[in-house]
Design an enzyme around this catalytic site. Structure first.
Site, PDB file in Angstrom:
ATOM      1  N   GLU A 283       0.847  -1.179   0.000  1.00 25.15           N
ATOM      2  CA  GLU A 283       0.000   0.000   0.000  1.00 25.15           C
ATOM      3  C   GLU A 283       0.891   1.241   0.000  1.00 25.15           C
ATOM      4  O   GLU A 283       1.853   1.282   0.769  1.00 25.15           O
ATOM      5  CB  GLU A 283      -0.926   0.044   1.231  1.00 25.15           C
ATOM      6  CG  GLU A 283      -2.025   1.083   1.072  1.00 25.15           C
ATOM      7  CD  GLU A 283      -3.009   1.130   2.247  1.00 25.15           C
ATOM      8  OE1 GLU A 283      -2.657   0.691   3.344  1.00 25.15           O
ATOM      9  OE2 GLU A 283      -4.110   1.632   2.039  1.00 25.15           O
TER      10      GLU A 283
ATOM     11  N   ALA B  19       2.019  -0.249  10.891  1.00 26.46           N
ATOM     12  CA  ALA B  19       1.571  -1.599  10.590  1.00 26.46           C
ATOM     13  C   ALA B  19       0.757  -1.566   9.307  1.00 26.46           C
ATOM     14  O   ALA B  19       0.308  -0.509   8.879  1.00 26.46           O
ATOM     15  CB  ALA B  19       0.715  -2.150  11.734  1.00 26.46           C
TER      16      ALA B  19
ATOM     17  N   HIS C 133      -7.001  -1.613  15.128  1.00 26.36           N
ATOM     18  CA  HIS C 133      -7.046  -0.828  13.889  1.00 26.36           C
ATOM     19  C   HIS C 133      -6.825  -1.743  12.675  1.00 26.36           C
ATOM     20  O   HIS C 133      -7.619  -1.749  11.733  1.00 26.36           O
ATOM     21  CB  HIS C 133      -5.976   0.272  13.971  1.00 26.36           C
ATOM     22  CG  HIS C 133      -5.826   1.116  12.745  1.00 26.36           C
ATOM     23  ND1 HIS C 133      -6.148   2.452  12.708  1.00 26.36           N
ATOM     24  CD2 HIS C 133      -5.388   0.812  11.507  1.00 26.36           C
ATOM     25  CE1 HIS C 133      -5.912   2.933  11.506  1.00 26.36           C
ATOM     26  NE2 HIS C 133      -5.445   1.964  10.744  1.00 26.36           N
ATOM     27  N   GLU C 134      -5.763  -2.533  12.725  1.00 21.14           N
ATOM     28  CA  GLU C 134      -5.441  -3.386  11.565  1.00 21.14           C
ATOM     29  C   GLU C 134      -6.483  -4.485  11.388  1.00 21.14           C
ATOM     30  O   GLU C 134      -6.819  -4.860  10.263  1.00 21.14           O
ATOM     31  CB  GLU C 134      -4.048  -3.999  11.728  1.00 21.14           C
ATOM     32  CG  GLU C 134      -2.919  -2.997  11.939  1.00 21.14           C
ATOM     33  CD  GLU C 134      -2.857  -1.930  10.872  1.00 21.14           C
ATOM     34  OE1 GLU C 134      -3.285  -2.180   9.727  1.00 21.14           O
ATOM     35  OE2 GLU C 134      -2.403  -0.807  11.188  1.00 21.14           O
TER      36      GLU C 134
ATOM     37  N   HIS D 166      -9.534  -3.203   9.731  1.00 31.83           N
ATOM     38  CA  HIS D 166      -9.330  -3.078   8.284  1.00 31.83           C
ATOM     39  C   HIS D 166      -9.735  -4.346   7.533  1.00 31.83           C
ATOM     40  O   HIS D 166     -10.010  -4.299   6.340  1.00 31.83           O
ATOM     41  CB  HIS D 166      -7.858  -2.827   7.979  1.00 31.83           C
ATOM     42  CG  HIS D 166      -7.456  -1.394   7.964  1.00 31.83           C
ATOM     43  ND1 HIS D 166      -8.143  -0.415   7.279  1.00 31.83           N
ATOM     44  CD2 HIS D 166      -6.390  -0.765   8.518  1.00 31.83           C
ATOM     45  CE1 HIS D 166      -7.526   0.755   7.431  1.00 31.83           C
ATOM     46  NE2 HIS D 166      -6.458   0.565   8.184  1.00 31.83           N
TER      47      HIS D 166
HETATM   48 ZN   LIG Z   1      -4.931   1.877   8.723  1.00 34.29          ZN
END
Ligand SMILES: [Zn+2]
Length: 868
Positions: A144, A279, A314-315, A318
């Site tokens: 990304e 991350a 958070h990850e 996603h």
């Molecule tokens: Zn993120």
């Protein structure tokens, strides 16, 4: 992804390059499935790739264009079986594309692209790269936003979703991690190799493909029958227990929130020695920098536990927001990052009510409001075309403002209704793509409320509304009049503002159990409140509104004595921050802020006191003079000494709560750095000396604060001891505490020794945050700038990895004089950082604002101090 991350005179305009729309691929050829096989040679830092892409062709064509950077093509053929034709290849470095041209057109329908190619494992922490561990090399990917094209030719845009089969041929002693579970592991083809085939992925975007190769070892667990592993280099495997526990808890929490269970079969979480972002949420294979995942479960501080838990959440969020449902294009990156940031706090808040997560959220809002008060901010939904523009879009506007706006809407429609809307949105777009509009329609439908009118005003316009609050009394009722305009820190740049928002507001009055909530749809709104004539109101009840408030001085004076009892901790933080913003905008005096803040000497919520400490730091550095600084330091000591006497220098019987430990760290930090309290400074040095000499370890909650306090008054002996401790530390927390303290010294010779380490010992991933410590230190700032410019050629590779350029550029906001500003502008004109172009404009705007406020407010602070 998770980032590491925060003028009335000339405004410099750094124009962003506007070209780049041409880099979008034509939509006439779309990928359906990739077969990817890599043979790695880690010693020579090379790989060979064999790839088959099954594509759908919309109309007959002789040309196929896809993305590719720095790959060497051996052979390209298009078509199936005997009908396959060899294609000629041309590449366009600027557009990062390869064009395959055929002798005769291929018909519309399904076909295959066969590619043999090769590439280098690079040193730049993006694409397929080499990470250097203690004794060996690792191969890792980070794709990304636009770097999958550096590992394999692909349709590298988020809307081109496909399934992926990954096969890796690697050294016999190594293991590999990818998105799918391992299907087969067979020796060969040579005696020194083995070949792993991974399960076919779900349909997903190319930026989510992941591979890692080395001697990683894993802790294994599971939640709701989903296998979870926390992996690291062998020496750090045992530092994964906090993360494993958090990952299991978080997955169970998400299974209670989302209607769709975790869709990707297994979850691997891997810490690698070199990683540019914090991350990365690769589908089923989250990759990390070590310090954000690994810690010693016996000694980790509350801050470290919070960081590990919230970044994991958070990850993992996603996996739904981003991986299952992906933004159509990078202009809606907030649909990934705003959502993941908003969601990251929920499992933590549910598990640990005592950790005051709501205060952290109010603090996070401030990070967004600070950028959003600049002229050079951007709307949440904003064009991003070139890879550099896309990289820079991973900013506090996408993350913290996105999250703040979601919290506001959640508060407005109610948590259960919001959750129903979120689940409807996820179900409607699973394995596909979505836009902002898709989201606000889903929440409008679920709630029956005008979210489709509210959200566009916050997503498509830049900036933050300022709500002016005035009170009147009529017929024993309180009439509150709210008026909105755009808030811009640079008062001279405000033209009244054309922007208008539809703002959910909540107002509370003394003695009333619940707040009165409404939506401001026009420039101004009058609310009639029951219960007699109130002397004051608080116009951001719950602290969930994304706006600033301004009260008339008389109302603020009426409110001030009641803040401790009448306002919640997040509300107090919001009030203080809004008042400070009005000082920065030249609307209120710094003396008014100091008068308000001097009522916070008994503040027992660490997050609130931390906000006061940050503003005091600004006053100390920029609004005092050599003559008045001692008086300000005495004021800080007088204000905080009673609290210090209450919490003490160290934990008492061991019965301290986590919050009390954190509060102690804030008080000691403020007394040491801003009060220059001799007891605190001497006590810090003694405790650090004892710990470095093998004595009792520092209290984890205090260790960072007192190490920095000792270093800021430290000598060469301490410098050497900290540097040695950083080098030998096994836990990332110990390592970075000691390493970053090297930026706190004030002796010029030690500053220079610290800076020199940035050239040699400091990894690329740490260079920008390391240098930021020197720019934050007034004694080191000028030397750090001279060092940076003198060694730019050597430092540039470390400072142009993802996020480092914006991090570095932002850290230069601590300058507050015209000469430095002009040097910064001319240096970066000659040495441009394309992915930090907007950040540079923001930095210049902040420096200009600092210069202006220093001229306007220094006298006010002097007068206030002498009147005490
Ligand atoms: Zn993120």
């Amino acid at each position: 992804m998770r980032h590491r991350h925060r003028a009335a005179f000339t405004l410099f305009c750094v124009l962003l390059p506007l070209s780049g729309a041409a880099q979008r691929l034509p939509a006439s050829v779309t990928p359906e499935h990739y077969d990817l096989a890599f043979t790695l040679d880690l010693q020579r830092e090379r790989f060979e790739g064999t790839e088959t892409i099954r594509v759908r062709v919309a109309e007959p064509t002789q040309r196929i264009v896809l993305h590719s950077v720095d790959l060497e093509f051996r052979e390209v053929a298009i078509g199936r079986g005997p009908a396959a034709q060899t294609a000629s290849v041309t590449t366009d470095e600027g557009a990062q594309t390869a064009t395959f041209t055929l002798p005769t057109p291929i018909p519309a329908g399904s076909t295959e692209i066969h590619i043999r190619y090769a590439g280098a494992l690079n040193q730049h922490l993006r694409g397929f790269y080499v990470s250097q561990g203690k004794n060996r090399k690792y191969a890792v990917t980070q794709f990304e936003a636009t770097d999958a094209r550096r590992a394999f030719p692909c349709f590298d845009e988020p809307a081109f979703k496909a399934t992926f089969n990954v096969t890796l041929t690697i050294d016999r002693g190594d293991v590999a991690i990818s998105n799918g579970r391992v299907l087969s592991d067979t020796p060969g083809p040579s005696i020194t190799q083995h070949t792993l085939r991974f399960a076919t992925t779900a349909k997903m975007s190319s930026y989510l493909v992941a591979m890692a190769v080395g001697d990683f070892q894993c802790l294994e667990g599971a939640a709701d029958a989903i296998p979870i592993r926390i992996c690291a280099t062998p020496d750090k495997k045992d530092l994964g227990h906090i993360a494993l526990e958090a990952a299991q808890q978080t997955l169970r929490f998400f299974h209670g929130y989302f209607a769709i269970p975790y869709p990707f079969g297994k979850l691997d979480v891997l810490a690698v020695p070199d990683f540019a972002a914090g991350a990365m949420e690769n589908t089923g294979a989250i990759f990390y920098r070590e310090t954000d995942l690994l810690a010693d479960s016996k000694s980790a501080s509350v801050d470290t536990r919070k960081t590990i838990t919230s970044i994991l959440a958070h990850e993992m969020a996603h996996q739904w927001f981003g991986n299952l449902v992906t933004m159509q294009w990078w202009d809606d990156i907030w649909l990934n990052e705003g959502f993941a940031t908003w969601m990251a706090n929920k499992p933590l808040a549910a598990a640990r009510a005592d950790w005051n997560v709501a205060v952290d959220e109010a603090g996070e809002n401030q990070a967004a409001l600070a950028i959003d008060s600049l002229v050079a901010t951007r709307p949440i939904h904003a064009d991003a075309n070139t890879p550099a523009q896309i990289d820079e879009a991973f900013d506090a506007i996408a993350y913290q403002k996105g999250a703040a706006v979601l919290r506001m809407v959640e508060h407005y429609v109610g948590a259960d209704t919001f959750r129903a809307g979120v689940n409807a949105y996820l179900q409607a777009h699973a394995y596909g793509n979505a836009t902002s509009e898709d989201f606000w329609k889903a929440i409008s439908t679920a709630s029956g409320k005008p979210v489709d009118r509210i959200l566009p005003t916050f997503l498509n316009q830049p900036g933050v509304p300022l709500v002016d609050v005035s009170l009147a009394c009529a017929g024993n009722q309180t009439i509150v009049t709210l008026t909105q305009q755009r808030f811009v820190q640079d008062a001279a740049a405000t033209d009244g503002g054309r922007e208008r928002w539809q703002i959910p507001v909540c107002v509370k009055t003394p003695g009333q159990a619940s707040a009165v909530c409404d939506v401001m749809t026009g420039q101004s709104r009058a609310l009639t409140l029951p219960g007699g004539c109130a002397p004051w109101v608080f116009a951001n009840a719950g602290a969930q509104g994304y706006y600033r408030t301004a009260y008339a001085p008389a109302m603020l004076r009426a409110l001030a004595p009641h803040v401790e009892t009448a306002l919640t901790a997040p509300e107090r933080l919001t009030l203080l921050s809004d008042e400070w913003a009005l000082v920065r905008a030249g609307r209120h005096s710094a003396a008014d802020y100091l008068a308000l803040a001097s009522g916070f000497g008994r503040e027992h919520t660490s997050g609130v006191l931390q906000d006061v400490r940050a503003r005091f730091n600004f006053v100390h550095q920029y609004l005092t003079t050599d003559a008045t600084r001692p008086a300000f330091e005495a004021f800080v000591r007088t204000l905080l000494r009673p609290l210090f006497d209450e919490v003490g220098f160290s934990a008492g019987s061991g019965s301290d709560t986590d919050e009390r430990r954190t509060l102690r760290a804030v008080v000691i930090g403020a007394l040491g750095a801003l009060g220059r309290d001799p007891d605190v400074i001497a006590g810090s040095r003694a405790a650090v000396d004892r710990a470095l000499a093998g004595g009792p370890a520092l209290d984890p909650a205090l260790a960072g604060t007192i190490t920095a306090a000792a270093a800021s008054h430290g000598d060469a002996k301490l410098f050497d001891a900290l540097a040695a401790a950083a080098d030998r530390a096994t836990s990332p927390e110990d390592r970075y505490r000691n390493l970053y303290a090297l930026g706190s010294f004030t002796d010029p010779a030690l500053i220079d020794r610290g800076l020199d380490r940035a050239l040699s010992q400091v990894r690329s991933q740490d260079a920008a945050p390391y240098l930021a410590r020197f720019f934050a230190n007034p004694a080191a700032r000028q030397r750090a700038w001279a060092f940076l410019t003198a060694h730019w050629t050597a430092l540039q590779p470390k400072l142009t990895i993802f996020g480092a350029d914006t991090n570095l550029t932002r850290s230069l906001s601590s300058f507050c004089d015209a000469t430095s500003r002009d040097e910064i502008v001319s240096f970066f004109a000659a040495h441009p950082l394309p992915a930090a172009a907007r950040t540079l404009t923001q930095t210049v705007e902040r420096i200009n604002n600092c210069i202006a406020i220093r001229e306007e407010q220094t006298l006010a602070v002097t007068d206030w101090l002498s009147a005490r």
